[in-house]
Design a protein around this motif. Structure first.
Motif, PDB file in Angstrom:
ATOM      1  N   LYS A 113       8.737  15.981  -9.694  1.00  0.00           N
ATOM      2  CA  LYS A 113       7.345  15.921 -10.123  1.00  0.00           C
ATOM      3  C   LYS A 113       6.777  14.515  -9.971  1.00  0.00           C
ATOM      4  O   LYS A 113       6.317  13.884 -10.930  1.00  0.00           O
ATOM      5  CB  LYS A 113       7.204  16.399 -11.574  1.00  0.00           C
ATOM      6  CG  LYS A 113       7.626  17.841 -11.778  1.00  0.00           C
ATOM      7  CD  LYS A 113       7.476  18.271 -13.232  1.00  0.00           C
ATOM      8  CE  LYS A 113       7.928  19.717 -13.402  1.00  0.00           C
ATOM      9  NZ  LYS A 113       7.801  20.168 -14.813  1.00  0.00           N
ATOM     10  N   LEU A 114       6.888  13.992  -8.784  1.00  0.00           N
ATOM     11  CA  LEU A 114       6.450  12.629  -8.541  1.00  0.00           C
ATOM     12  C   LEU A 114       4.935  12.492  -8.751  1.00  0.00           C
ATOM     13  O   LEU A 114       4.160  13.193  -8.095  1.00  0.00           O
ATOM     14  CB  LEU A 114       6.798  12.189  -7.117  1.00  0.00           C
ATOM     15  CG  LEU A 114       8.283  12.122  -6.781  1.00  0.00           C
ATOM     16  CD1 LEU A 114       8.460  11.754  -5.323  1.00  0.00           C
ATOM     17  CD2 LEU A 114       8.995  11.127  -7.671  1.00  0.00           C
ATOM     18  N   PRO A 115       4.492  11.597  -9.657  1.00  0.00           N
ATOM     19  CA  PRO A 115       3.050  11.434  -9.878  1.00  0.00           C
ATOM     20  C   PRO A 115       2.488  10.301  -9.019  1.00  0.00           C
ATOM     21  O   PRO A 115       3.228   9.544  -8.395  1.00  0.00           O
ATOM     22  CB  PRO A 115       2.985  11.053 -11.356  1.00  0.00           C
ATOM     23  CG  PRO A 115       4.261  10.271 -11.572  1.00  0.00           C
ATOM     24  CD  PRO A 115       5.282  10.859 -10.631  1.00  0.00           C
ATOM     25  N   PHE A 116       1.166  10.205  -8.999  1.00  0.00           N
ATOM     26  CA  PHE A 116       0.452   9.073  -8.439  1.00  0.00           C
ATOM     27  C   PHE A 116       0.816   8.792  -6.976  1.00  0.00           C
ATOM     28  O   PHE A 116       1.109   7.666  -6.604  1.00  0.00           O
ATOM     29  CB  PHE A 116       0.705   7.808  -9.280  1.00  0.00           C
ATOM     30  CG  PHE A 116       0.389   7.963 -10.730  1.00  0.00           C
ATOM     31  CD1 PHE A 116       1.396   7.907 -11.659  1.00  0.00           C
ATOM     32  CD2 PHE A 116      -0.915   8.192 -11.157  1.00  0.00           C
ATOM     33  CE1 PHE A 116       1.114   8.057 -13.006  1.00  0.00           C
ATOM     34  CE2 PHE A 116      -1.205   8.339 -12.492  1.00  0.00           C
ATOM     35  CZ  PHE A 116      -0.183   8.285 -13.432  1.00  0.00           C
ATOM     36  N   LYS A 117       0.794   9.812  -6.149  1.00  0.00           N
ATOM     37  CA  LYS A 117       1.108   9.569  -4.736  1.00  0.00           C
ATOM     38  C   LYS A 117       0.047   8.715  -4.070  1.00  0.00           C
ATOM     39  O   LYS A 117       0.353   7.918  -3.186  1.00  0.00           O
ATOM     40  CB  LYS A 117       1.264  10.897  -3.990  1.00  0.00           C
ATOM     41  CG  LYS A 117       2.565  11.611  -4.323  1.00  0.00           C
ATOM     42  CD  LYS A 117       2.807  12.771  -3.373  1.00  0.00           C
ATOM     43  CE  LYS A 117       4.161  13.399  -3.608  1.00  0.00           C
ATOM     44  NZ  LYS A 117       4.455  14.502  -2.672  1.00  0.00           N
ATOM     45  N   TRP A 118      -1.192   8.893  -4.482  1.00  0.00           N
ATOM     46  CA  TRP A 118      -2.247   8.067  -3.917  1.00  0.00           C
ATOM     47  C   TRP A 118      -2.060   6.608  -4.331  1.00  0.00           C
ATOM     48  O   TRP A 118      -2.331   5.703  -3.543  1.00  0.00           O
ATOM     49  CB  TRP A 118      -3.614   8.573  -4.364  1.00  0.00           C
ATOM     50  CG  TRP A 118      -4.013   9.822  -3.653  1.00  0.00           C
ATOM     51  CD1 TRP A 118      -3.964  11.099  -4.118  1.00  0.00           C
ATOM     52  CD2 TRP A 118      -4.479   9.902  -2.314  1.00  0.00           C
ATOM     53  NE1 TRP A 118      -4.373  11.981  -3.165  1.00  0.00           N
ATOM     54  CE2 TRP A 118      -4.718  11.275  -2.029  1.00  0.00           C
ATOM     55  CE3 TRP A 118      -4.743   8.961  -1.309  1.00  0.00           C
ATOM     56  CZ2 TRP A 118      -5.191  11.712  -0.812  1.00  0.00           C
ATOM     57  CZ3 TRP A 118      -5.227   9.407  -0.099  1.00  0.00           C
ATOM     58  CH2 TRP A 118      -5.447  10.761   0.153  1.00  0.00           C
ATOM     59  N   VAL A 119      -1.567   6.400  -5.542  1.00  0.00           N
ATOM     60  CA  VAL A 119      -1.268   5.028  -5.978  1.00  0.00           C
ATOM     61  C   VAL A 119      -0.160   4.446  -5.118  1.00  0.00           C
ATOM     62  O   VAL A 119      -0.225   3.285  -4.682  1.00  0.00           O
ATOM     63  CB  VAL A 119      -0.878   5.009  -7.472  1.00  0.00           C
ATOM     64  CG1 VAL A 119      -0.426   3.613  -7.889  1.00  0.00           C
ATOM     65  CG2 VAL A 119      -2.033   5.477  -8.331  1.00  0.00           C
ATOM     66  N   ASN A 120       0.864   5.254  -4.855  1.00  0.00           N
ATOM     67  CA  ASN A 120       1.956   4.772  -4.002  1.00  0.00           C
ATOM     68  C   ASN A 120       1.442   4.396  -2.619  1.00  0.00           C
ATOM     69  O   ASN A 120       1.837   3.379  -2.033  1.00  0.00           O
ATOM     70  CB  ASN A 120       3.032   5.848  -3.867  1.00  0.00           C
ATOM     71  CG  ASN A 120       3.745   6.113  -5.175  1.00  0.00           C
ATOM     72  OD1 ASN A 120       3.634   5.330  -6.110  1.00  0.00           O
ATOM     73  ND2 ASN A 120       4.486   7.215  -5.233  1.00  0.00           N
ATOM     74  N   MET A 121       0.561   5.236  -2.087  1.00  0.00           N
ATOM     75  CA  MET A 121       0.021   4.963  -0.761  1.00  0.00           C
ATOM     76  C   MET A 121      -0.798   3.675  -0.759  1.00  0.00           C
ATOM     77  O   MET A 121      -0.671   2.837   0.142  1.00  0.00           O
ATOM     78  CB  MET A 121      -0.837   6.129  -0.288  1.00  0.00           C
ATOM     79  CG  MET A 121      -1.324   5.965   1.157  1.00  0.00           C
ATOM     80  SD  MET A 121      -2.455   7.253   1.662  1.00  0.00           S
ATOM     81  CE  MET A 121      -3.907   6.795   0.718  1.00  0.00           C
ATOM     82  N   LEU A 122      -1.642   3.507  -1.786  1.00  0.00           N
ATOM     83  CA  LEU A 122      -2.468   2.305  -1.848  1.00  0.00           C
ATOM     84  C   LEU A 122      -1.609   1.048  -1.967  1.00  0.00           C
ATOM     85  O   LEU A 122      -1.893   0.020  -1.337  1.00  0.00           O
ATOM     86  CB  LEU A 122      -3.440   2.407  -3.026  1.00  0.00           C
ATOM     87  CG  LEU A 122      -4.540   3.477  -2.894  1.00  0.00           C
ATOM     88  CD1 LEU A 122      -5.348   3.562  -4.192  1.00  0.00           C
ATOM     89  CD2 LEU A 122      -5.458   3.144  -1.711  1.00  0.00           C
ATOM     90  N   ILE A 123      -0.553   1.132  -2.793  1.00  0.00           N
ATOM     91  CA  ILE A 123       0.339  -0.024  -2.930  1.00  0.00           C
ATOM     92  C   ILE A 123       1.039  -0.310  -1.613  1.00  0.00           C
ATOM     93  O   ILE A 123       1.160  -1.474  -1.184  1.00  0.00           O
ATOM     94  CB  ILE A 123       1.366   0.227  -4.063  1.00  0.00           C
ATOM     95  CG1 ILE A 123       0.668   0.273  -5.419  1.00  0.00           C
ATOM     96  CG2 ILE A 123       2.441  -0.859  -4.053  1.00  0.00           C
ATOM     97  CD1 ILE A 123       1.585   0.622  -6.568  1.00  0.00           C
ATOM     98  N   SER A 124       1.495   0.736  -0.942  1.00  0.00           N
ATOM     99  CA  SER A 124       2.181   0.547   0.349  1.00  0.00           C
ATOM    100  C   SER A 124       1.254  -0.080   1.376  1.00  0.00           C
ATOM    101  O   SER A 124       1.621  -1.020   2.091  1.00  0.00           O
ATOM    102  CB  SER A 124       2.702   1.892   0.853  1.00  0.00           C
ATOM    103  OG  SER A 124       3.582   2.479  -0.068  1.00  0.00           O
ATOM    104  N   VAL A 125       0.038   0.458   1.468  1.00  0.00           N
ATOM    105  CA  VAL A 125      -0.931  -0.109   2.406  1.00  0.00           C
ATOM    106  C   VAL A 125      -1.263  -1.552   2.030  1.00  0.00           C
ATOM    107  O   VAL A 125      -1.387  -2.430   2.894  1.00  0.00           O
ATOM    108  CB  VAL A 125      -2.208   0.756   2.428  1.00  0.00           C
ATOM    109  CG1 VAL A 125      -3.312   0.077   3.244  1.00  0.00           C
ATOM    110  CG2 VAL A 125      -1.906   2.132   3.008  1.00  0.00           C
ATOM    111  N   GLY A 126      -1.384  -1.802   0.734  1.00  0.00           N
ATOM    112  CA  GLY A 126      -1.680  -3.159   0.285  1.00  0.00           C
ATOM    113  C   GLY A 126      -0.589  -4.141   0.649  1.00  0.00           C
ATOM    114  O   GLY A 126      -0.867  -5.258   1.114  1.00  0.00           O
ATOM    115  N   VAL A 127       0.680  -3.749   0.453  1.00  0.00           N
ATOM    116  CA  VAL A 127       1.795  -4.643   0.797  1.00  0.00           C
ATOM    117  C   VAL A 127       1.834  -4.874   2.299  1.00  0.00           C
ATOM    118  O   VAL A 127       2.001  -6.011   2.780  1.00  0.00           O
ATOM    119  CB  VAL A 127       3.121  -4.053   0.297  1.00  0.00           C
ATOM    120  CG1 VAL A 127       4.304  -4.861   0.835  1.00  0.00           C
ATOM    121  CG2 VAL A 127       3.154  -4.032  -1.214  1.00  0.00           C
ATOM    122  N   GLY A 128       1.682  -3.778   3.062  1.00  0.00           N
ATOM    123  CA  GLY A 128       1.695  -3.937   4.512  1.00  0.00           C
ATOM    124  C   GLY A 128       0.574  -4.837   4.999  1.00  0.00           C
ATOM    125  O   GLY A 128       0.776  -5.713   5.847  1.00  0.00           O
TER     126      GLY A 128
END
Length: 793
Positions: free
Chosen positions: A702-717
């Motif tokens: 039940k992984l939450p906040f996938k959009w948050v994960n994506m934003l963080i990943s894009v931000g780090v990249g």
């Protein structure tokens, strides 16, 4: 000589192990303070003449931090108290602590560490070295207070003392740093030469407040005094040493030492004298209601420390007048502070030891269970009378002389037409007199409630009897000094007090010094009438103590300092638990979020605020269409990882990202990197497949906040990309790559990469291989342990 306690602390465990069954370890330890004490005695004639022996050893000379020590009149008084009382405490502890039931090696190691730290505090010239020793006293006292760590109260008292004194020590460190910035030196003696520069600096007041915070916390001044009563859970030898003669006097020493710099200002005058007076009254009022003898002595110590501190504050007005006749008029208060400092160590040390004897021989310190011990413990009774009556300010004991000088100092200060004392001087007189009345009352409680009245053996845990003569030697010596100083006070004044006064008030020394003779009789003076009033009202209030002592119950416990401390500590702990529970979820992905977010905010914010995001594409090669296609493929594979519903699809997408990256290395003419990437990616995917069946399905987590994960990943990249481009566009020096183009001539290698790894950075590569070997051995060991069954536990 000053480092001898630290050296001997290393030897104590070996001596304890060798002689544990035959000789008490204290006999070896006692030689340390005794030898140092005799050495200090030999310095008295030289220092009394005005000479200042010093020694300096380089420590961190590049930043001006050296082990610099010197002995003057002020440090010598404290050195004699630390070692003289220390020797008597060690003698007393030999009979107080059983070598069969106590871990004596720990006790004496802690004691020697504390003794060495205190000597370092009072003899250090470098303020940063002084701070190191200062905090060492806090740590050593923590260990000593918690010596009986099996008791909850001992641990609580040790924690409270450490939290309060270390907090004050950190404030003091900040004040020291500001002081060194103003004077451009860490040397106290050098700072004395730049007093006018320091006082004109805008950092003067902040430095003063921070340093006084450290002094007040260490010397148990109001409102930081709450740690001292709880510290009484320590063994009685520790209470007699730390809390009467040494540690609690460290703050007194610091205030006295820095009076030439900060004295003569209204802020210093009111803070030191005002807090001292409040502490004096607070301690005396609370001592009367105590039912535990050590608790009574703890609050009496707080009160007496406030008395000494207030005298230093009142006498600091002398600095304002610069050494003239009027300056000498107020310097009496500083002289009285030094005199009472010595007297307090003698009578309070003896009282703590007597209370320890009572506890040791009866099994209790509860005043309500004691009484009638005078006939059974005559020597202890005699010492208690001498110590208590001296603390009450009665003749023929040394406390009478310094208490009279206390009244003299307050009377002089009340006439001061400076710092607003023309309006508040009378208040100082009233507080001093009222506190003295309550001091008289608790001294009478200590003597008469304990030694007179009816003896009730059924209330005691042991049948009362006099202590062994060995346990009585130390308190008898201190009691003898109480009487001896009364009859020969000027010997002490000429050789110790006047040299110390000249250090605190150098302007008076420059004008010939203060010609003051101590005498028990000055005629019918206001000071004597104040003493008559103290005795008359004290006797009356003691007689009717049972009537008015119930007034203490009216004060709400919710407003006591201890309750506020406990409530504050519980609030901080509750907040910390809530905050920690909020982010310590147990999931690695959450921790990675915090790390990456912090990196984005810190590095990205720095790039934004410092205008670090600028690029130079003028010399970059054009992007070919197949390179763009590979990047697009990597982007699609990365999105697949993010939105995949099964482990297998996610794993294939991760592998696709890695293999596409290796192809990008190929088209950019980096085959070695491509081969490395292929190997790494293959191993990674293979390991994932091996562990595949042990991993849960994604939908079950039940992984939450996938959009948050994506934003963080894009931000780090994006951040890494921007940082790399910014670094490429801000080259301050020529690239080092040109040096490696000559690898064939320099190393005989045709492959630049191999040449760099093996020749130019050969040592680095060898160490990396060494680390891999250690890791391999670790894995092999774990496998062997598992196979042999050792890992089941």
């Amino acid at each position: 000589m000053l480092l001898l306690p630290f050296v001997f602390a290393i030897l104590v465990p070996f001596l304890y192990k060798r002689f544990v069954s035959s000789i008490h370890t204290g006999w070896f330890v006692m030689a340390v303070p005794l030898v140092i004490f005799l050495y200090f005695l030999s310095l008295i004639p030289e220092i009394a003449k005005g000479n200042v022996p010093s020694y300096t050893a380089a420590w961190i000379p590049s930043v001006g931090i050296n082990y610099s020590v010197y002995a003057d009149g002020l440090s010598l008084i404290f050195g004699l108290l630390i070692t003289g009382v220390g020797a008597l405490v060690v003698l007393y502890s030999i009979y107080y602590l059983s070598k069969k039931r106590e871990a004596l090696h720990n006790f004496y190691v802690y004691l020697l560490l504390f003794m060495g730290a205190m000597l370092g505090v009072v003899f250090s010239d470098n303020i940063l070295v002084l701070y190191v020793f200062w905090e060492m006293t806090s740590v050593a006292s923590f260990l000593l207070i918690a010596y009986w760590y099996q008791r909850g109260k001992s641990r609580y008292g040790a924690q409270k003392s450490l939290l309060i004194t270390v907090m004050g020590g950190l404030c003091m460190l900040a004040g020291f740093i500001l002081l060194s910035m103003m004077a451009d030196t860490y040397s106290i003696r050098e700072q004395f030469k730049q007093i006018s520069t320091i006082q004109e600096s805008p950092l003067f007041l902040p430095a003063m407040l921070l340093i006084l915070t450290g002094a007040f916390t260490k010397s148990a001044q109001f409102p930081f005094s709450i740690w001292l009563p709880d510290a009484m859970e320590a063994p009685t030898p520790i209470s007699a040493y730390l809390h009467s003669a040494t540690m609690v006097k460290a703050g007194i020493y610091l205030v006295a030492r820095l009076t030439p710099i900060f004295g003569g200002t209204g802020e210093w005058f009111w803070l030191v004298s005002g807090i001292g007076m409040i502490t004096l009254l607070y301690g005396s009022l609370n001592a009367v209601k105590q039912k535990d003898l050590k608790g009574l002595l703890a609050f009496s110590t707080i009160s007496q420390l406030g008395l000494i501190m207030s005298l230093l504050g009142l006498g600091s007005a002398s600095v304002y007048f610069g050494g003239g006749e009027e300056s000498s008029f107020y310097a009496v208060a500083v002289f009285a502070a030094l005199f009472h400092l010595v007297n307090h160590s003698t009578f309070k040390g003896s009282l703590f030891m007597v209370v320890g004897i009572i506890d040791h021989e009866t099994g209790t310190r509860d005043i309500r269970r004691l009484g009638g011990l005078m006939a059974l413990m005559p020597l202890s009774f005699t010492v208690a009378v001498i110590g208590s009556f001296s603390m009450a300010g009665l003749p023929p004991f040394n406390g009478f002389l310094s208490k009279e000088m206390f009244f003299t100092g307050v009377l002089h200060a009340s006439k001061l037409q400076l710092f607003g004392m023309d309006h508040f001087g009378t208040a100082f007189l009233v507080v001093a007199w009222v506190a003295s009345v309550f001091t008289f009352i608790y001294c009478m409680i200590l003597v008469f409630k304990t030694f007179t009245g009816e003896y009730e053996p059924l209330k005691l845990e042991k049948e009362a009897h006099e202590a062994p003569i060995g346990m009585l030697i130390a308190p008898l010596i201190l009691a003898g000094l109480v009487v001896l100083i009364f009859f020969f006070p000027n010997t002490l004044a000429d050789y110790l007090l006047h040299p110390a006064l000249n250090v605190i008030l150098p302007e008076i020394a420059a004008n010939g010094g203060l010609a003051l003779k101590i005498s028990a009789w000055h005629g019918f003076t206001p000071e004597l009438f104040m003493t008559f009033g103290v005795v008359a009202f004290g006797v009356l209030m003691y007689i009717y103590l049972w009537k008015w002592v119930r007034l203490y119950r009216l004060y709400p416990q919710a407003l006591t300092l201890n309750h506020l401390y406990d409530a504050g500590l519980e609030g901080i702990e509750g907040f910390s638990r809530g905050l920690t529970g909020g982010y310590m979820t147990g999931y690695s992905r959450d921790y990675l979020r915090y790390i990456f977010l912090f990196m984005i905010i810190l590095v990205g914010g720095a790039l934004w605020l410092l205008d670090g995001v600028s690029f130079d594409f003028s010399k970059d090669a054009p992007i070919r269409f197949y390179e763009g296609g590979l990047v697009l493929g990597m982007f699609i594979a990365a999105l697949t990882v993010l939105f995949s519903k099964t482990r297998l699809v996610s794993l294939v997408a991760v592998g696709a990202v890695g293999y596409l990256l290796s192809m990008l290395f190929v088209v950019m003419s980096a085959p070695d990197l491509a081969l490395t990437q292929i190997v790494v990616e293959t191993v990674t995917v293979t390991l994932f497949l091996l562990c595949f069946r042990h991993l849960p399905e994604l939908w079950k987590e039940k992984l939450p906040f996938k959009w948050v994960n994506m934003l963080i990943s894009v931000g780090v990249g994006a951040l890494v990309t921007l940082t790399a481009l910014a670094a490429n566009g801000h080259k301050l020096f020529d690239s080092i790559s040109g040096y490696y183009k000559n690898s064939y001539e320099l190393a005989g290698a045709k492959n630049i990469v191999n040449s760099i790894l093996v020749d130019f950075r050969g040592l680095d590569t060898m160490l990396e291989i060494f680390v891999l070997c250690i890791a391999s051995l670790g894995v092999y060991t774990l496998i062997k342990i598992r196979m042999s069954g050792g890992g089941d536990e």
